[in-house]
Design a protein around this motif. Sequence first.
Motif, mmCIF file in Angstrom:
data_model
loop_
_atom_site.group_PDB
_atom_site.id
_atom_site.type_symbol
_atom_site.label_atom_id
_atom_site.label_comp_id
_atom_site.label_asym_id
_atom_site.label_seq_id
_atom_site.Cartn_x
_atom_site.Cartn_y
_atom_site.Cartn_z
ATOM 1 N N SER A 191 0.867 -1.179 0.000
ATOM 2 C CA SER A 191 0.000 0.000 0.000
ATOM 3 C C SER A 191 0.897 1.220 0.000
ATOM 4 O O SER A 191 2.048 1.158 0.485
ATOM 5 N N PRO A 192 0.450 2.348 -0.558
ATOM 6 C CA PRO A 192 1.302 3.541 -0.656
ATOM 7 C C PRO A 192 1.866 3.948 0.693
ATOM 8 O O PRO A 192 1.154 3.984 1.698
ATOM 9 N N ASN A 193 3.178 4.213 0.702
ATOM 10 C CA ASN A 193 3.877 4.706 1.899
ATOM 11 C C ASN A 193 3.832 3.712 3.063
ATOM 12 O O ASN A 193 3.935 4.109 4.228
ATOM 13 N N LYS A 194 3.710 2.453 2.739
ATOM 14 C CA LYS A 194 3.699 1.424 3.789
ATOM 15 C C LYS A 194 5.019 1.424 4.548
ATOM 16 O O LYS A 194 5.065 1.166 5.750
ATOM 17 N N HIS A 195 6.099 1.680 3.810
ATOM 18 C CA HIS A 195 7.423 1.807 4.417
ATOM 19 C C HIS A 195 8.063 3.093 3.908
ATOM 20 O O HIS A 195 7.855 3.500 2.763
ATOM 21 N N GLU A 196 8.855 3.700 4.753
ATOM 22 C CA GLU A 196 9.549 4.927 4.347
ATOM 23 C C GLU A 196 10.610 4.636 3.301
ATOM 24 O O GLU A 196 10.834 5.423 2.387
ATOM 25 N N HIS A 197 11.266 3.493 3.424
ATOM 26 C CA HIS A 197 12.377 3.143 2.536
ATOM 27 C C HIS A 197 12.381 1.626 2.354
ATOM 28 O O HIS A 197 12.304 0.881 3.338
ATOM 29 N N ILE A 198 12.461 1.154 1.111
ATOM 30 C CA ILE A 198 12.586 -0.278 0.865
ATOM 31 C C ILE A 198 13.874 -0.546 0.109
ATOM 32 O O ILE A 198 14.334 0.286 -0.685
ATOM 33 N N ALA A 199 14.462 -1.710 0.379
ATOM 34 C CA ALA A 199 15.658 -2.151 -0.336
ATOM 35 C C ALA A 199 15.317 -3.433 -1.071
ATOM 36 O O ALA A 199 14.644 -4.315 -0.535
ATOM 37 N N LEU A 200 15.779 -3.532 -2.307
ATOM 38 C CA LEU A 200 15.499 -4.676 -3.161
ATOM 39 C C LEU A 200 16.820 -5.329 -3.548
ATOM 40 O O LEU A 200 17.646 -4.701 -4.212
ATOM 41 N N LEU A 246 17.943 -0.368 -4.999
ATOM 42 C CA LEU A 246 18.039 -1.663 -5.671
ATOM 43 C C LEU A 246 19.493 -2.100 -5.766
ATOM 44 O O LEU A 246 20.356 -1.313 -6.179
ATOM 45 N N VAL A 247 19.756 -3.346 -5.388
ATOM 46 C CA VAL A 247 21.052 -3.977 -5.619
ATOM 47 C C VAL A 247 20.790 -5.188 -6.506
ATOM 48 O O VAL A 247 20.064 -6.106 -6.119
ATOM 49 N N PHE A 248 21.372 -5.173 -7.721
ATOM 50 C CA PHE A 248 20.998 -6.135 -8.753
ATOM 51 C C PHE A 248 22.248 -6.858 -9.251
ATOM 52 O O PHE A 248 23.128 -6.255 -9.871
ATOM 53 N N LYS A 297 28.498 -8.640 1.824
ATOM 54 C CA LYS A 297 28.186 -7.931 3.058
ATOM 55 C C LYS A 297 28.647 -6.484 3.013
ATOM 56 O O LYS A 297 27.926 -5.570 3.453
ATOM 57 N N GLU A 298 29.845 -6.248 2.471
ATOM 58 C CA GLU A 298 30.392 -4.901 2.442
ATOM 59 C C GLU A 298 29.537 -3.962 1.599
ATOM 60 O O GLU A 298 29.270 -2.817 1.993
ATOM 61 N N LEU A 299 29.094 -4.447 0.443
ATOM 62 C CA LEU A 299 28.260 -3.619 -0.428
ATOM 63 C C LEU A 299 26.927 -3.312 0.233
ATOM 64 O O LEU A 299 26.487 -2.152 0.262
ATOM 65 N N LEU A 300 26.271 -4.323 0.775
ATOM 66 C CA LEU A 300 24.958 -4.112 1.381
ATOM 67 C C LEU A 300 25.049 -3.193 2.595
ATOM 68 O O LEU A 300 24.161 -2.366 2.824
ATOM 69 N N LYS A 301 26.099 -3.329 3.365
ATOM 70 C CA LYS A 301 26.279 -2.456 4.525
ATOM 71 C C LYS A 301 26.424 -1.008 4.095
ATOM 72 O O LYS A 301 25.974 -0.082 4.786
ATOM 73 N N THR A 302 27.003 -0.799 2.926
ATOM 74 C CA THR A 302 27.250 0.559 2.432
ATOM 75 C C THR A 302 26.009 1.212 1.858
ATOM 76 O O THR A 302 25.760 2.399 2.091
ATOM 77 N N VAL A 303 25.196 0.462 1.117
ATOM 78 C CA VAL A 303 24.135 1.092 0.332
ATOM 79 C C VAL A 303 22.721 0.907 0.882
ATOM 80 O O VAL A 303 21.818 1.675 0.546
ATOM 81 N N LEU A 304 22.496 -0.113 1.728
ATOM 82 C CA LEU A 304 21.137 -0.357 2.228
ATOM 83 C C LEU A 304 20.795 0.574 3.395
ATOM 84 O O LEU A 304 21.692 1.026 4.105
ATOM 85 N N PRO A 305 19.509 0.861 3.583
ATOM 86 C CA PRO A 305 19.107 1.609 4.776
ATOM 87 C C PRO A 305 19.468 0.811 6.030
ATOM 88 O O PRO A 305 19.355 -0.416 6.037
ATOM 89 N N GLU A 306 19.905 1.488 7.066
ATOM 90 C CA GLU A 306 20.362 0.795 8.259
ATOM 91 C C GLU A 306 19.206 0.098 8.980
ATOM 92 O O GLU A 306 18.079 0.601 8.998
ATOM 93 N N PRO A 307 19.497 -1.048 9.593
ATOM 94 C CA PRO A 307 18.429 -1.792 10.269
ATOM 95 C C PRO A 307 17.842 -1.061 11.469
ATOM 96 O O PRO A 307 16.732 -1.395 11.907
ATOM 97 N N LYS A 361 18.745 -15.827 7.736
ATOM 98 C CA LYS A 361 20.158 -16.188 7.892
ATOM 99 C C LYS A 361 21.005 -15.292 7.002
ATOM 100 O O LYS A 361 20.531 -14.325 6.429
ATOM 101 N N GLY A 362 22.271 -15.606 6.901
ATOM 102 C CA GLY A 362 23.144 -14.960 5.946
ATOM 103 C C GLY A 362 23.510 -13.530 6.280
ATOM 104 O O GLY A 362 23.491 -13.095 7.439
ATOM 105 N N VAL A 363 23.839 -12.788 5.225
ATOM 106 C CA VAL A 363 24.373 -11.433 5.356
ATOM 107 C C VAL A 363 23.412 -10.499 6.079
ATOM 108 O O VAL A 363 23.830 -9.709 6.938
ATOM 109 N N LEU A 364 22.143 -10.562 5.751
ATOM 110 C CA LEU A 364 21.194 -9.631 6.363
ATOM 111 C C LEU A 364 21.090 -9.844 7.874
ATOM 112 O O LEU A 364 20.994 -8.875 8.638
#
Length: 346
Positions: A200-209, A238-240, A287-297, A330-333
Amino acid sequence: MSLFVASRSAFRVSAPLKRQIRSYATEPTPSSKGGNNTLLYGAAAAAGLAGVGYYFLSGTGAANKAQEKVKNASAAVAEKIPGVEAKKAFTGGDQGFLSLKLEEVEIVNHNSKRLRFRLPEDDMVSGLPVASAILTKYKPLDAEKPVLRPYTPISDEDAPGYIDLLVKKYPNGPMSTHLHDMAPGQRLDIKGPLPKYSWSPNKHEHIALVAGGTGITPMYQLIRTIFNNPEDKTKVTLVFGNVSADDILLKNELATLENHYPQRFRAFYVLDNPPKQWTGAKGYINKELLKTVLPEPKNENIKVFVCGPPGMMESISGNKKSPRDQGELKGVLKELGYTTEQVYKF
């Protein structure tokens, strides 16, 4: 809009990682002038002009094309008028499979095709909720049971008369091979929707794909929905990941969105086998890339979506147990501190 076209795609796709890592601007996103009324009146005018053409060209091939424009424009108008809802092709429940005719095939790259299937009626829309998929069925001649595979259409949910599937051919993949072998005029059994994550619109302030290969298709469904809605102000990262530059699907459409919404959308591309001139990230999504570009948890109102090959999924988030069971995070996230509630696996 159904398919975004970008003349600067090559520039955007190969943009250096350092240049891609940027802060979001605070100014409001530009919106198109005229709003919904302009779209409504424009569609109505198109319908009227097409109707005039059909009247004078009755009985000719041009008349058929004009009639098609009338139907498409009328469906678009109905979609915009409050209280008037276009007919949905996929209604779920006890509807069962629809036999849809393949109308058009486009070669996208060395192993991927776009296939356009006509809906049962020209003024129908798919009506699929976001995010959701459709289920395809095909029974090989020598098989006891049919092959079933889900796909996420890349066409707009309110596009009148058709759905587009983006299909990558896999070695020994019975459904993808069958779809690549299909010719216009042949039919495929399709049903839906298969509900995924309810947006739904604005359900989250920021999403990462975080996507790999054809895992981009459900991500693109979310992206289109967000940026087609002027009321939705969600930020998207987006990280593709792909094997080579030729494997980057929908790169023109994604580049167009980056150009139009630089304050809200950014994309990072990772190639396992990059060309010599490639200046983006290389290897695998790590892990290094995602830590750099994704919104912080630590930011509460965020969501991370993951979709890709099983190996990538296991490394980034862990695989799902079943379509209804997200399985353990599990994993990087998990290592980066994201919670189960902050991650969704397509």
